[in-house]
Design a protein around this motif. Structure first.
Motif, PDB file in Angstrom:
ATOM      1  N   MET A  75      29.564  42.651  49.682  1.00 28.78           N
ATOM      2  CA  MET A  75      30.266  41.478  49.167  1.00 28.78           C
ATOM      3  C   MET A  75      29.923  41.231  47.706  1.00 28.78           C
ATOM      4  SD  MET A  75      32.290  40.325  51.429  1.00 28.78           S
ATOM      5  CE  MET A  75      32.679  38.752  50.660  1.00 28.78           C
ATOM      6  N   GLU A  76      28.693  41.489  47.339  1.00 26.87           N
ATOM      7  CA  GLU A  76      28.272  41.331  45.944  1.00 26.87           C
ATOM      8  C   GLU A  76      29.049  42.278  45.039  1.00 26.87           C
ATOM      9  OE1 GLU A  76      23.934  40.744  44.104  1.00 26.87           O
ATOM     10  OE2 GLU A  76      24.304  42.829  44.701  1.00 26.87           O
ATOM     11  N   GLN A  77      29.184  43.543  45.458  1.00 25.10           N
ATOM     12  CA  GLN A  77      29.940  44.511  44.670  1.00 25.10           C
ATOM     13  C   GLN A  77      31.438  44.191  44.680  1.00 25.10           C
ATOM     14  OE1 GLN A  77      28.501  46.872  42.676  1.00 25.10           O
ATOM     15  NE2 GLN A  77      26.643  45.815  43.343  1.00 25.10           N
ATOM     16  N   LEU A  78      31.922  43.627  45.774  1.00 31.51           N
ATOM     17  CA  LEU A  78      33.330  43.238  45.825  1.00 31.51           C
ATOM     18  C   LEU A  78      33.640  42.180  44.775  1.00 31.51           C
ATOM     19  CD1 LEU A  78      36.162  43.053  47.028  1.00 31.51           C
ATOM     20  CD2 LEU A  78      35.239  41.532  48.807  1.00 31.51           C
ATOM     21  N   THR A  79      32.803  41.168  44.671  1.00 26.13           N
ATOM     22  CA  THR A  79      33.045  40.113  43.684  1.00 26.13           C
ATOM     23  C   THR A  79      32.939  40.654  42.262  1.00 26.13           C
ATOM     24  OG1 THR A  79      30.709  39.453  43.846  1.00 26.13           O
ATOM     25  CG2 THR A  79      32.284  38.265  45.211  1.00 26.13           C
ATOM     26  N   LYS A  80      32.017  41.585  42.035  1.00 28.13           N
ATOM     27  CA  LYS A  80      31.899  42.188  40.710  1.00 28.13           C
ATOM     28  C   LYS A  80      33.126  43.030  40.382  1.00 28.13           C
ATOM     29  CE  LYS A  80      26.840  42.355  40.439  1.00 28.13           C
ATOM     30  NZ  LYS A  80      25.648  43.241  40.341  1.00 28.13           N
ATOM     31  N   CYS A  81      33.607  43.788  41.368  1.00 26.77           N
ATOM     32  CA  CYS A  81      34.820  44.596  41.165  1.00 26.77           C
ATOM     33  C   CYS A  81      36.018  43.714  40.848  1.00 26.77           C
ATOM     34  CB  CYS A  81      35.104  45.431  42.408  1.00 26.77           C
ATOM     35  SG  CYS A  81      34.111  46.909  42.550  1.00 26.77           S
ATOM     36  N   LEU A  82      36.154  42.612  41.581  1.00 23.73           N
ATOM     37  CA  LEU A  82      37.273  41.708  41.345  1.00 23.73           C
ATOM     38  C   LEU A  82      37.206  41.103  39.945  1.00 23.73           C
ATOM     39  CD1 LEU A  82      37.585  39.821  44.754  1.00 23.73           C
ATOM     40  CD2 LEU A  82      39.236  41.401  43.749  1.00 23.73           C
ATOM     41  N   ALA A  83      35.998  40.701  39.514  1.00 17.09           N
ATOM     42  CA  ALA A  83      35.853  40.125  38.175  1.00 17.09           C
ATOM     43  C   ALA A  83      36.246  41.137  37.095  1.00 17.09           C
ATOM     44  CB  ALA A  83      34.412  39.659  37.963  1.00 17.09           C
ATOM     45  N   SER A  84      35.822  42.380  37.271  1.00 18.86           N
ATOM     46  CA  SER A  84      36.178  43.422  36.302  1.00 18.86           C
ATOM     47  C   SER A  84      37.672  43.732  36.342  1.00 18.86           C
ATOM     48  CB  SER A  84      35.373  44.697  36.590  1.00 18.86           C
ATOM     49  OG  SER A  84      33.995  44.471  36.471  1.00 18.86           O
ATOM     50  N   LEU A  85      38.228  43.744  37.546  1.00 15.34           N
ATOM     51  CA  LEU A  85      39.653  44.023  37.686  1.00 15.34           C
ATOM     52  C   LEU A  85      40.486  42.934  37.014  1.00 15.34           C
ATOM     53  CD1 LEU A  85      41.997  45.666  38.861  1.00 15.34           C
ATOM     54  CD2 LEU A  85      41.704  44.403  41.015  1.00 15.34           C
ATOM     55  N   TYR A  86      40.121  41.662  37.215  1.00 13.89           N
ATOM     56  CA  TYR A  86      40.853  40.570  36.571  1.00 13.89           C
ATOM     57  C   TYR A  86      40.762  40.683  35.058  1.00 13.89           C
ATOM     58  CZ  TYR A  86      40.624  38.518  41.260  1.00 13.89           C
ATOM     59  OH  TYR A  86      40.744  38.300  42.610  1.00 13.89           O
ATOM     60  N   ASN A  87      39.612  41.086  34.551  1.00  7.45           N
ATOM     61  CA  ASN A  87      39.453  41.268  33.112  1.00  7.45           C
ATOM     62  C   ASN A  87      40.339  42.394  32.608  1.00  7.45           C
ATOM     63  OD1 ASN A  87      38.065  40.727  30.546  1.00  7.45           O
ATOM     64  ND2 ASN A  87      37.078  42.710  30.867  1.00  7.45           N
ATOM     65  N   LEU A  88      40.451  43.462  33.384  1.00  5.57           N
ATOM     66  CA  LEU A  88      41.324  44.581  33.010  1.00  5.57           C
ATOM     67  C   LEU A  88      42.789  44.159  32.992  1.00  5.57           C
ATOM     68  CD1 LEU A  88      39.621  47.448  35.047  1.00  5.57           C
ATOM     69  CD2 LEU A  88      39.820  47.335  32.552  1.00  5.57           C
ATOM     70  N   TYR A  89      43.178  43.355  33.959  1.00  2.50           N
ATOM     71  CA  TYR A  89      44.544  42.842  33.958  1.00  2.50           C
ATOM     72  C   TYR A  89      44.833  42.102  32.644  1.00  2.50           C
ATOM     73  CZ  TYR A  89      45.143  43.695  39.012  1.00  2.50           C
ATOM     74  OH  TYR A  89      45.278  44.270  40.260  1.00  2.50           O
ATOM     75  N   ASP A  90      43.917  41.249  32.240  1.00  4.92           N
ATOM     76  CA  ASP A  90      44.112  40.437  31.032  1.00  4.92           C
ATOM     77  C   ASP A  90      44.121  41.293  29.768  1.00  4.92           C
ATOM     78  OD1 ASP A  90      44.194  38.150  32.589  1.00  4.92           O
ATOM     79  OD2 ASP A  90      42.037  37.752  32.388  1.00  4.92           O
ATOM     80  N   ILE A  91      43.245  42.290  29.717  1.00  2.00           N
ATOM     81  CA  ILE A  91      43.165  43.147  28.530  1.00  2.00           C
ATOM     82  C   ILE A  91      44.434  43.964  28.345  1.00  2.00           C
ATOM     83  CG2 ILE A  91      41.978  45.156  27.546  1.00  2.00           C
ATOM     84  CD1 ILE A  91      39.391  44.098  28.724  1.00  2.00           C
ATOM     85  N   ASN A  92      44.991  44.457  29.437  1.00  2.00           N
ATOM     86  CA  ASN A  92      46.144  45.354  29.368  1.00  2.00           C
ATOM     87  C   ASN A  92      47.485  44.639  29.486  1.00  2.00           C
ATOM     88  OD1 ASN A  92      45.103  48.399  29.551  1.00  2.00           O
ATOM     89  ND2 ASN A  92      43.758  47.112  30.799  1.00  2.00           N
ATOM     90  N   ARG A  93      47.476  43.336  29.525  1.00  2.00           N
ATOM     91  CA  ARG A  93      48.719  42.599  29.702  1.00  2.00           C
ATOM     92  C   ARG A  93      49.550  42.601  28.431  1.00  2.00           C
ATOM     93  NH1 ARG A  93      49.165  39.672  33.784  1.00  2.00           N
ATOM     94  NH2 ARG A  93      46.948  39.105  33.826  1.00  2.00           N
ATOM     95  N   THR A  94      50.832  42.772  28.592  1.00  2.00           N
ATOM     96  CA  THR A  94      51.772  42.669  27.472  1.00  2.00           C
ATOM     97  C   THR A  94      52.705  41.504  27.742  1.00  2.00           C
ATOM     98  OG1 THR A  94      53.278  44.264  28.511  1.00  2.00           O
ATOM     99  CG2 THR A  94      51.652  45.128  26.955  1.00  2.00           C
ATOM    100  N   SER A  95      52.794  40.598  26.811  1.00  2.00           N
ATOM    101  CA  SER A  95      53.591  39.365  26.934  1.00  2.00           C
ATOM    102  C   SER A  95      53.225  38.651  28.232  1.00  2.00           C
ATOM    103  CB  SER A  95      55.095  39.674  26.847  1.00  2.00           C
ATOM    104  OG  SER A  95      55.497  40.491  27.944  1.00  2.00           O
ATOM    105  N   ASP A  96      54.239  38.327  29.070  1.00  2.00           N
ATOM    106  CA  ASP A  96      54.001  37.601  30.321  1.00  2.00           C
ATOM    107  C   ASP A  96      54.129  38.504  31.538  1.00  2.00           C
ATOM    108  OD1 ASP A  96      53.593  35.208  28.988  1.00  2.00           O
ATOM    109  OD2 ASP A  96      55.738  34.724  28.978  1.00  2.00           O
ATOM    110  N   SER A  97      53.919  39.802  31.338  1.00  2.00           N
ATOM    111  CA  SER A  97      54.083  40.745  32.442  1.00  2.00           C
ATOM    112  C   SER A  97      52.991  40.557  33.490  1.00  2.00           C
ATOM    113  CB  SER A  97      54.045  42.186  31.909  1.00  2.00           C
ATOM    114  OG  SER A  97      52.783  42.441  31.306  1.00  2.00           O
TER     115      SER A  97
END
Length: 329
Positions: A75-97
């Motif tokens: 569960m600890e690694q799951l929460t860390k993975c989710l936090a990193s994944l959300y950050n990746l979404y934000d970094i790679n986002r273009t406009s409102d996609s």
């Protein structure tokens, strides 16, 4: 990830093997500062692995102390993975996609907050929601997660169980599983709590106990509540429901037709303790195949409203009327 389908080794062995390597991959990606779309796909697969493990570890029969420790790390690694994944979404986002799987993976964060006192996931929901785009907030996956959160915290047992059964994806179902699982796991959780690994845990047994308590206190004494109807509301076999009612300190009886009923207004109700057995929540068996979860297969249980085939209407009293309906399947 295909190793998850292997039956040559125990799941604990497979989990440890994949766990170590996915963590090393994440460390390598972080050190090299690689943040492209391919990394997003990799992180989504790793999140699926940890969510699958969350489900599978509960069915292992090894020492509970060891299992609880592994589950905590997972569960600890799951929460860390989710936090990193959300950050990746934000970094790679273009406009409102919005990325294809983003809404579902974002909804997992909400479902990890079903318990109001949970602090393991870090940031509070209120501040987290404020940063989401409207397209994510309005997505069907996020709307589902918010409804389930509301129903759970309100104690609306009927809507909680049936919303989960009719709308949850495989990933969401594995996250919610501890709150809908049958009482056969309460012994395991009791030992985990006694060992001090977690302070408390709300389970499906407690949600069902709330339902039984409400029906017992609000029912009409001259009209005992049929266990057949109650078993459909709580999605539990009638025989197991009878055992559950007995574990809650309530006795059951038979009516003139030989049907099992729950007499109401009983004064001996108490929250159940561990030690009684029930079958697994039926539609959880449909996520036993890790490939279904890993591939994001369609809505896991297929227990949709159209298949249930019943309607409900609220009366002036806090009950749900299922009488004279023959369409239940």
């Amino acid at each position: 990830m295909k190793l998850l389908d292997s039956s040559d080794r125990s799941f604990l062995v497979l989990h440890d093997f994949i766990f170590d390597r996915t963590r090393s991959i994440r460390q390598d990606l972080s050190m090299q500062i690689i943040n492209n779309d391919q990394v997003i796909c990799m992180y989504e697969k790793m999140v699926r692995f940890h969510v699958t493990s969350n489900h599978k570890l509960r069915r292992c029969e090894d020492d509970t102390t060891i299992l609880s420790s592994i589950h905590h790390l997972n569960m600890e690694q799951l929460t860390k993975c989710l936090a990193s994944l959300y950050n990746l979404y934000d970094i790679n986002r273009t406009s409102d996609s919005v990325f294809d799987n983003e809404a579902e993976f974002r909804s997992l964060y909400v479902l990890l907050h079903l318990e109001t006192h949970s602090h393991s996931t870090g940031e509070s929901l209120s501040s987290w929601f404020s940063r989401l785009s409207s397209s994510i907030i309005c997505s069907k996956e996020m709307c589902f997660a918010r409804r389930v959160l509301r129903f759970f915290r309100m104690g609306n047992f009927w809507r909680f169980f049936h919303t989960v059964a009719s709308e949850a994806t495989n990933l969401q179902l594995c996250i919610i599983e501890p709150y809908i699982m049958e009482p056969e796991y309460i012994c395991f959780l009791d030992k985990v709590i006694q060992n001090g690994l977690v302070e408390s845990c709300i389970t499906g047994a407690e949600v069902r106990a709330l339902a039984v308590a409400c029906i017992n206190s609000s029912g009409y004494k001259l009209h005992p509540y049929p266990l057949t109807l109650l078993s459909k509301i709580l999605m539990i076999e009638e025989l197991n429901l009878e055992s559950f009612c007995n574990a809650c300190g309530l006795h059951t009886s038979q009516d003139d037709m030989g049907n099992k009923v729950l007499p109401t207004k009983q004064t001996g109700f108490s929250h159940p303790k561990g030690g009684f057995q029930c079958n697994v929540f039926q539609w959880l068996e449909l996520v036993e195949n890790p490939q279904n979860i890993r591939n994001g297969a369609a809505r896991g249980c297929k227990f949709h409203k159209a298949q249930v085939g019943i309607k409900c209407r609220m009366n002036t009293s806090p009950t749900i009327d299922f009488t004279k309906q023959s369409s239940w399947q």
